[in-house]
Enzyme design. Structure first.
Site, PDB file in Angstrom:
ATOM      1  N   GLN A 278      63.457  25.222  47.003  1.00 14.35           N
ATOM      2  CA  GLN A 278      64.546  26.168  46.797  1.00 14.35           C
ATOM      3  C   GLN A 278      65.537  26.189  47.963  1.00 14.35           C
ATOM      4  OE1 GLN A 278      62.772  30.063  46.308  1.00 14.35           O
ATOM      5  NE2 GLN A 278      62.769  30.467  48.493  1.00 14.35           N
TER       6      GLN A 278
ATOM      7  N   MET B 219      59.917  28.324  49.201  1.00 14.06           N
ATOM      8  CA  MET B 219      59.274  29.605  48.937  1.00 14.06           C
ATOM      9  C   MET B 219      57.820  29.613  49.403  1.00 14.06           C
ATOM     10  SD  MET B 219      58.915  31.543  45.266  1.00 14.06           S
ATOM     11  CE  MET B 219      60.688  31.768  45.141  1.00 14.06           C
TER      12      MET B 219
ATOM     13  N   HIS C 197      55.289  17.355  43.774  1.00 11.02           N
ATOM     14  CA  HIS C 197      56.333  18.100  44.466  1.00 11.02           C
ATOM     15  C   HIS C 197      56.142  18.089  45.984  1.00 11.02           C
ATOM     16  CE1 HIS C 197      59.674  20.832  44.469  1.00 11.02           C
ATOM     17  NE2 HIS C 197      59.010  21.777  45.087  1.00 11.02           N
TER      18      HIS C 197
END
Length: 319
Positions: free
Chosen positions: A129, A54, A302
Site C-alpha cells: 500500500q 500495512m 506478495h
C-alpha cells in the site's frame, strides 16, 4: 503490508478486530538473500524515501530496517529515509490500519518538505500500500521533486476480494467481505479503516466514485484534477512490480494499474484497456508513450524476491 511476519502488534479489541483480520489478509513475506554489492562509480547518489506496507513500521530491523540497510550497503553514500507515520513505531504500525490516508499523505508531504537533504529531489519506493500512497505524494506535493517512483506490489486500482484468510476459513472471508460490501463506503468506515479507502467494488462503481475518500480522488474518478495529472508526469520513471504468484492482492492486475471490468468479478482489463488510460485522465498514456512507465514482474508471492533480483531489476533506477 509487512515484510515477513516481523512486526509485533498490540492487541486491538472490540470493533477494530474485523479491521485487523482484514488487514492481516494483505500481509506478505519478503524474502531476501545475500548478493554482491553494487556501487555508483561516480559517487553521485539521489536520496531515497521508503514507505512501508500495512502492519509494518519504518524501522523494524527484520523488515524495513533491513531493506534500508541493504540499500545503503549497495549504493555508497546514499541517504535513505524510511517514513514513520506518527511519533513512534507503535503509532506508525497502528496508523497503517486506522489513520485516514489523506492525513498520512499530508503528514508525509510536510516531512519531506522540511528535510534539507531532499531539497534537490529524491527517488521513492513504496511497498504494497505504500506504493499508491507515494503516488499520491507525487500527485499532490511536487516539492521537493520526486524523480522515480517504484511501486513494489502496490494496489493502484485498489483491491476487491479476500483471497487468503487466517486459518483458511472461508466463512471469515465471507463475513468480512459482506461487511465491506455493506459498509466500505460509509463515512465512518472510510475515515477509520485504511483498507476501505482503496477498496474498489466493481459491483458498486457509483458508490465507489462518490464516497471513496482516497483512491477515487487520486485516480481522477470524479473529475480530472489537472494539477494531479501535471505533477505525475513530472516523474522521470514510474516503475510497477507485479508478483506473479501473488495470493494476497486481488486482483493482482492492480499492481500494474489494471483491474476488474465493472459489473463482475472475474474478467480483468489492463491499464491500456481502461478508461483512465484511453481518456488519459491521469497522464499515464502520455507517460507510457514517452517511455516513463516500466512494468516488471517476478515469480513468487506478495513481496517475495531475492537480493539478486532487487539488485538486477530495481537498483538501476536508484542511481
Amino acid at each position: 503490508m509487512p515484510l515477513q511476519t516481523f512486526t509485533s502488534r498490540k492487541n486491538i479489541n472490540g470493533s477494530r478486530m474485523t479491521a485487523v483480520l482484514l488487514c492481516l489478509l494483505l500481509a506478505g513475506p519478503l524474502l531476501l538473500v545475500a548478493g554482491s554489492p553494487v556501487y555508483n562509480a561516480n559517487n553521485e547518489t539521489v536520496p531515497l524515501v521508503l514507505w512501508h506496507g500495512m502492519g509494518d513500521s519504518c524501522c523494524n530491523p527484520l523488515s524495513m530496517g533491513a531493506i534500508k540497510k541493504m540499500i545503503e550497503e549497495e549504493i555508497s553514500g546514499i541517504y535513505v529515509l524510511s517514513l514513520m507515520i506518527g511519533k513512534n513505531v507503535i503509532q506508525d504500525t497502528e496508523n497503517g490500519f486506522f489513520m485516514d490516508v489523506n492525513e498520512q499523505v499530508s503528514m508525509v508531504c510536510g516531512q519531506l518538505a522540511q528535510d534539507p537533504k531532499l531539497k534537490g529531489g529524491y527517488n521513492a519506493m513504496g511497498f504494497s500500500q505504500g506504493g499508491q500512497f507515494l503516488r499520491a505524494v507525487a500527485q499532490r506535493c511536487p516539492s521537493p521533486p520526486m524523480k522515480t517512483l517504484i511501486s513494489v506490489g502496490g494496489q493502484h486500482q485498489g483491491v476487491y476480494g479476500l483471497p487468503r484468510c487466517p486459518g483458511e476459513s472461508s466463512h471469515i472471508c465471507d463475513m468480512i467481505r459482506k461487511a465491506l460490501n455493506n459498509g466500505a463506503y460509509t463515512d465512518l468506515v472510510q475515515k477509520h479503516l485504511v483498507q476501505a479507502q482503496y477498496w474498489h467494488d466493481p459491483f458498486n462503481d457509483d458508490l465507489y466514485k462518490k464516497h471513496s475518500l482516497f483512491l477515487a480522488d487520486i485516480n481522477q474518478e470524479r473529475a480530472v484534477n489537472e494539477t494531479y495529472k501535471k505533477n505525475l508526469q513530472l516523474l522521470e520513471k514510474f516503475v510497477m512490480v507485479k508478483f506473479l504468484q501473488d495470493t494476497v492482492v486481488d486482483p493482482v492486475d492492480t499492481e500494474w494499474f489494471g483491474f476488474l471490468k465493472m459489473g463482475q468479478a472475474k474478467e480483468t482489463e489492463t491499464l491500456q484497456d481502461s478508461v483512465l488510460y484511453k481518456e488519459d485522465r491521469l497522464g499515464l498514456a502520455a507517460m507510457d508513450k514517452a517511455g516513463k512507465l516500466a512494468f516488471l514482474a517476478t515469480k513468487g508471492d506478495h513481496l517475495q524476491f531475492t537480493r539478486e533480483w532487487f539488485n538486477a531489476n530495481l537498483l538501476p533506477y536508484l542511481h
